[in-house]
Motif scaffolding. Structure first.
Motif, PDB file in Angstrom:
ATOM      1  N   ASP A 123     -14.025 -14.523 -55.872  1.00 23.28           N
ATOM      2  CA  ASP A 123     -14.322 -15.657 -56.740  1.00 23.28           C
ATOM      3  C   ASP A 123     -13.300 -16.796 -56.711  1.00 23.28           C
ATOM      4  O   ASP A 123     -13.242 -17.765 -56.986  1.00 23.28           O
ATOM      5  CB  ASP A 123     -15.038 -15.357 -58.148  1.00 23.28           C
ATOM      6  N   ALA A 124     -12.025 -16.046 -56.940  1.00 24.91           N
ATOM      7  CA  ALA A 124     -10.805 -16.759 -56.959  1.00 24.91           C
ATOM      8  C   ALA A 124     -10.033 -17.275 -55.719  1.00 24.91           C
ATOM      9  O   ALA A 124      -9.410 -17.985 -55.734  1.00 24.91           O
ATOM     10  CB  ALA A 124      -9.626 -15.866 -57.546  1.00 24.91           C
ATOM     11  N   GLY A 125     -10.790 -17.101 -54.504  1.00 22.63           N
ATOM     12  CA  GLY A 125     -10.786 -17.497 -53.337  1.00 22.63           C
ATOM     13  C   GLY A 125      -9.356 -16.587 -52.646  1.00 22.63           C
ATOM     14  O   GLY A 125      -8.972 -17.207 -51.696  1.00 22.63           O
ATOM     15  N   GLN A 126      -9.244 -15.540 -52.968  1.00 21.22           N
ATOM     16  CA  GLN A 126      -8.259 -14.660 -52.410  1.00 21.22           C
ATOM     17  C   GLN A 126      -8.798 -13.602 -51.296  1.00 21.22           C
ATOM     18  O   GLN A 126     -10.125 -13.330 -51.507  1.00 21.22           O
ATOM     19  CB  GLN A 126      -7.616 -13.779 -53.798  1.00 21.22           C
ATOM     20  N   SER A 127      -7.881 -13.269 -50.255  1.00 23.21           N
ATOM     21  CA  SER A 127      -8.377 -12.518 -49.322  1.00 23.21           C
ATOM     22  C   SER A 127      -8.663 -11.163 -49.840  1.00 23.21           C
ATOM     23  O   SER A 127      -7.777 -10.328 -50.726  1.00 23.21           O
ATOM     24  CB  SER A 127      -7.132 -12.350 -48.348  1.00 23.21           C
ATOM     25  N   ALA A 128      -9.830 -10.668 -49.438  1.00 24.74           N
ATOM     26  CA  ALA A 128     -10.411  -9.423 -49.760  1.00 24.74           C
ATOM     27  C   ALA A 128     -11.343  -8.782 -48.868  1.00 24.74           C
ATOM     28  O   ALA A 128     -12.248  -9.595 -48.379  1.00 24.74           O
ATOM     29  CB  ALA A 128     -10.942  -9.345 -51.190  1.00 24.74           C
ATOM     30  N   VAL A 129     -11.109  -7.631 -48.268  1.00 32.78           N
ATOM     31  CA  VAL A 129     -12.140  -6.775 -47.523  1.00 32.78           C
ATOM     32  C   VAL A 129     -13.026  -6.054 -48.459  1.00 32.78           C
ATOM     33  O   VAL A 129     -12.693  -5.870 -49.582  1.00 32.78           O
ATOM     34  CB  VAL A 129     -11.321  -5.756 -46.514  1.00 32.78           C
ATOM     35  N   SER A 130     -14.266  -6.522 -48.346  1.00 33.59           N
ATOM     36  CA  SER A 130     -15.355  -5.921 -49.042  1.00 33.59           C
ATOM     37  C   SER A 130     -15.082  -4.422 -49.414  1.00 33.59           C
ATOM     38  O   SER A 130     -14.810  -3.602 -48.381  1.00 33.59           O
ATOM     39  CB  SER A 130     -16.781  -6.353 -48.522  1.00 33.59           C
ATOM     40  N   LEU A 131     -15.795  -4.152 -50.510  1.00 34.75           N
ATOM     41  CA  LEU A 131     -15.565  -2.686 -50.795  1.00 34.75           C
ATOM     42  C   LEU A 131     -16.932  -2.704 -51.854  1.00 34.75           C
ATOM     43  O   LEU A 131     -17.200  -3.307 -52.566  1.00 34.75           O
ATOM     44  CB  LEU A 131     -14.652  -1.891 -51.601  1.00 34.75           C
ATOM     45  N   PHE A 132     -17.482  -1.165 -52.040  1.00 32.65           N
ATOM     46  CA  PHE A 132     -18.644  -1.023 -52.971  1.00 32.65           C
ATOM     47  C   PHE A 132     -18.405   0.247 -53.879  1.00 32.65           C
ATOM     48  O   PHE A 132     -17.615   1.251 -53.298  1.00 32.65           O
ATOM     49  CB  PHE A 132     -19.978  -0.952 -51.980  1.00 32.65           C
ATOM     50  N   PRO A 133     -18.901   0.441 -54.852  1.00 32.20           N
ATOM     51  CA  PRO A 133     -18.873   1.411 -55.622  1.00 32.20           C
ATOM     52  C   PRO A 133     -19.081   2.620 -54.977  1.00 32.20           C
ATOM     53  O   PRO A 133     -20.239   2.634 -54.262  1.00 32.20           O
ATOM     54  CB  PRO A 133     -19.812   1.305 -57.035  1.00 32.20           C
ATOM     55  N   GLY A 134     -18.761   3.661 -55.056  1.00 33.39           N
ATOM     56  CA  GLY A 134     -19.042   5.033 -54.125  1.00 33.39           C
ATOM     57  C   GLY A 134     -18.428   5.116 -52.645  1.00 33.39           C
ATOM     58  O   GLY A 134     -18.702   6.016 -52.073  1.00 33.39           O
ATOM     59  N   ASP A 135     -17.800   3.903 -52.379  1.00 32.45           N
ATOM     60  CA  ASP A 135     -17.475   4.017 -50.901  1.00 32.45           C
ATOM     61  C   ASP A 135     -16.373   5.206 -51.033  1.00 32.45           C
ATOM     62  O   ASP A 135     -15.489   5.123 -51.710  1.00 32.45           O
ATOM     63  CB  ASP A 135     -16.769   2.808 -50.594  1.00 32.45           C
ATOM     64  N   VAL A 136     -16.056   5.914 -49.828  1.00 42.12           N
ATOM     65  CA  VAL A 136     -14.973   6.956 -49.702  1.00 42.12           C
ATOM     66  C   VAL A 136     -14.101   6.650 -48.754  1.00 42.12           C
ATOM     67  O   VAL A 136     -14.572   6.560 -47.506  1.00 42.12           O
ATOM     68  CB  VAL A 136     -15.534   8.416 -49.636  1.00 42.12           C
ATOM     69  N   TRP A 137     -13.187   5.879 -49.098  1.00 39.01           N
ATOM     70  CA  TRP A 137     -12.153   5.321 -48.067  1.00 39.01           C
ATOM     71  C   TRP A 137     -10.704   6.556 -47.967  1.00 39.01           C
ATOM     72  O   TRP A 137     -10.882   7.625 -48.799  1.00 39.01           O
ATOM     73  CB  TRP A 137     -11.351   4.040 -48.498  1.00 39.01           C
ATOM     74  N   THR A 138     -10.143   6.524 -47.003  1.00 41.68           N
ATOM     75  CA  THR A 138      -8.834   7.426 -47.039  1.00 41.68           C
ATOM     76  C   THR A 138      -7.816   6.486 -47.335  1.00 41.68           C
ATOM     77  O   THR A 138      -7.704   5.158 -47.256  1.00 41.68           O
ATOM     78  CB  THR A 138      -8.568   7.961 -45.785  1.00 41.68           C
ATOM     79  N   GLN A 139      -6.565   7.126 -47.570  1.00 48.47           N
ATOM     80  CA  GLN A 139      -5.521   6.493 -47.815  1.00 48.47           C
ATOM     81  C   GLN A 139      -5.281   5.554 -46.527  1.00 48.47           C
ATOM     82  O   GLN A 139      -4.788   4.224 -46.719  1.00 48.47           O
ATOM     83  CB  GLN A 139      -4.169   7.310 -47.920  1.00 48.47           C
ATOM     84  N   HIS A 140      -5.257   6.157 -45.324  1.00 48.30           N
ATOM     85  CA  HIS A 140      -4.889   5.378 -44.225  1.00 48.30           C
ATOM     86  C   HIS A 140      -5.904   4.069 -43.907  1.00 48.30           C
ATOM     87  O   HIS A 140      -5.369   3.110 -43.880  1.00 48.30           O
ATOM     88  CB  HIS A 140      -5.248   6.406 -43.030  1.00 48.30           C
ATOM     89  N   SER A 141      -7.282   4.049 -44.331  1.00 48.55           N
ATOM     90  CA  SER A 141      -8.014   2.991 -44.073  1.00 48.55           C
ATOM     91  C   SER A 141      -7.827   2.063 -44.867  1.00 48.55           C
ATOM     92  O   SER A 141      -7.948   0.751 -44.994  1.00 48.55           O
ATOM     93  CB  SER A 141      -9.425   3.559 -44.186  1.00 48.55           C
ATOM     94  N   VAL A 142      -7.408   2.515 -46.404  1.00 52.14           N
ATOM     95  CA  VAL A 142      -6.912   1.352 -47.382  1.00 52.14           C
ATOM     96  C   VAL A 142      -5.913   0.728 -47.252  1.00 52.14           C
ATOM     97  O   VAL A 142      -5.653  -0.324 -47.273  1.00 52.14           O
ATOM     98  CB  VAL A 142      -6.885   2.148 -48.957  1.00 52.14           C
ATOM     99  N   LEU A 143      -4.743   1.405 -46.463  1.00 48.03           N
ATOM    100  CA  LEU A 143      -3.511   0.732 -45.952  1.00 48.03           C
ATOM    101  C   LEU A 143      -3.911  -0.239 -44.908  1.00 48.03           C
ATOM    102  O   LEU A 143      -3.350  -1.198 -45.105  1.00 48.03           O
ATOM    103  CB  LEU A 143      -2.559   1.856 -45.453  1.00 48.03           C
ATOM    104  N   GLN A 144      -4.725   0.303 -44.049  1.00 46.98           N
ATOM    105  CA  GLN A 144      -5.180  -0.700 -43.005  1.00 46.98           C
ATOM    106  C   GLN A 144      -5.855  -1.919 -43.514  1.00 46.98           C
ATOM    107  O   GLN A 144      -5.371  -3.213 -43.154  1.00 46.98           O
ATOM    108  CB  GLN A 144      -6.204  -0.077 -41.932  1.00 46.98           C
ATOM    109  N   ALA A 145      -6.729  -1.944 -44.526  1.00 49.29           N
ATOM    110  CA  ALA A 145      -7.389  -3.071 -45.091  1.00 49.29           C
ATOM    111  C   ALA A 145      -6.362  -4.047 -45.814  1.00 49.29           C
ATOM    112  O   ALA A 145      -6.390  -5.114 -46.152  1.00 49.29           O
ATOM    113  CB  ALA A 145      -8.552  -2.680 -46.245  1.00 49.29           C
ATOM    114  N   MET A 146      -5.478  -3.117 -46.864  1.00 47.90           N
ATOM    115  CA  MET A 146      -4.631  -3.896 -47.549  1.00 47.90           C
ATOM    116  C   MET A 146      -3.503  -4.559 -46.535  1.00 47.90           C
ATOM    117  O   MET A 146      -3.192  -5.849 -47.016  1.00 47.90           O
ATOM    118  CB  MET A 146      -3.839  -2.995 -48.305  1.00 47.90           C
TER     119      MET A 146
END
Length: 414
Positions: A123-146
């Protein structure tokens, strides 16, 4: 009568002196200490390799560093907003608690709070890859998104997962900065949207080098995106100056921070690889940034080398005795190691304590090589005698009493 006795006394005294002199002369000349050899320093050679310092612009703020040392800095020395580069700090601070040497790392389940933060970022116009409650990410995949997707929401999620809250993360970040000696770094958020998160170009270059050396962060940049990250909208940025061989760790622009580029590069030398990182803030334009980056990379290719600053066997001392024997002090082997200096190294010769007899190959001093690259530091190389010095023969001792008596006198009365 008295005159005769006086003359006799004088004769006895003189005779005694002569006798003592004769008796003492032999031991003093034959058994006494030898005069110390004369030691002279020879002209110092010019460096074996030409010096090509890092080519840095005078505008904005740019620095080149390795993990523990700044190699060069130009431009503004003040701490500046670092924008999305703060996400590299988030990755490094989390890696301190949860290292990721290989593989996907631990699972990170997204919460309702993570989702609410994501919605706020969008909503603030900032860059963000989507995520949803209950999604199970790994450290590796979170680092990639970030890191590759620029997701501010994943930066918040990673920081709160590792440290319980953003406040907990901020305390850990400041402790980490102190431990690493990053004195200018101030961290006020994990996502890189707060202008209060600031650092100098020098500290940011070191942060970039630390990130480039971390295996988990490296894997996030080099491996294919995880399936979940792609499903949630991760798109990879276009390669930047791919022909130069640099690895971009962050490239972005905001009105507050201006243009920022962080990259690392490894240059191969005969003695092994040399890795460095660069941080550039506030370039005038994107075209200016490209020109400046290409100039820096070209200077790295010319300036990084492993050529020894001093060739093995360079004569730096002459050692000469009164009985006309002479040897030289030659530099020992200088270990070959990659380095990148801004100025020519300096040499300082220090003769050692030299006594006769002297065997060939005996250390006779040292030469200290001072290199401003900081990565190599001062190096002390031994000087080795290229021949032997032997004691003079008996004839020389008997016919050269003065230097021998002087040596004896200096030994008795230092």
């Amino acid at each position: 009568m008295r005159n005769g006795m006086a003359k006799r006394g004088i004769s006895i005294t003189l005779g005694t002196i002569v006798l003592i002199g004769v008796v003492g002369y032999g031991p003093a000349t034959l058994l006494g200490p030898l005069p110390a050899p004369a030691v002279a320093t020879l002209a110092l050679p010019t460096p074996a390799a030409a010096v090509t310092p890092p080519a840095l612009p005078t505008t904005g703020a740019t620095a080149v560093a390795q993990t523990a040392a700044v190699l060069a800095h130009a431009g503004d020395t003040a701490a500046l907003p670092i924008s999305g580069a703060a996400r590299l700090i988030t990755a490094l601070v989390v890696a301190q608690r949860y290292p990721l040497p290989e593989g996907p790392g631990q699972d990170i389940t997204m919460t309702e709070q993570n989702y609410e933060t994501y919605r706020e970022r969008v909503d603030a116009g900032q860059s963000a890859v989507s995520l949803f409650p209950g999604d199970v990410w790994t450290q590796h995949s979170v680092l990639q998104a970030m890191l590759r997707g620029g997701s501010t929401a994943h930066a918040d999620a990673l920081a709160t997962w590792a440290y319980g809250s953003i406040d907990g993360y901020l305390k850990a970040a400041q402790a980490w900065a102190k431990k690493e000696g990053l004195t200018s770094l101030v961290v006020t958020d994990a996502a890189g949207v707060d202008t209060g998160t600031q650092a100098t170009a020098s500290d940011l270059a070191r942060i970039t080098a630390l990130a480039a050396a971390d295996p988990g962060i490296t894997a996030a940049f080099t491996e294919e995106p995880d399936t979940l990250a792609v499903q949630r909208g991760l798109t990879l940025p276009s390669p930047y100056l791919a022909d130069t061989g640099i690895r971009v760790l962050y490239r972005g622009y905001t009105d507050q921070a201006g243009i920022i580029l962080l990259f690392s590069q490894t240059v191969t030398t005969p003695a092994g690889p040399f890795s460095y990182a660069s941080a550039s803030l506030r370039s005038a334009t994107w075209q200016t940034l490209e020109t400046e980056t290409r100039a820096l990379v070209a200077s790295a290719e010319s300036g990084i080398n492993s050529t020894a600053d001093l060739a093995t066997g360079t004569p730096l001392l002459t050692i000469t005795t009164d009985w006309e024997q002479s040897v030289r002090g030659l530099s020992g082997e200088t270990p070959a190691q990659p380095h990148w200096g801004s100025t020519a190294p300096t040499l300082r010769v220090e003769p050692g304590t030299i006594t006769v007899p002297l065997a060939e190959g005996t250390p006779v001093g040292s030469v200290t090589i001072t290199d401003d690259s900081q990565a190599t530091g001062d190096r002390r190389i031994p000087l080795i005698a290229d021949g032997a010095l032997t004691e003079p023969d008996v004839l020389w001792r008997l016919t050269h009493p003065l230097p021998l008596l002087k040596a004896l006198w200096e030994q008795l009365i230092p």
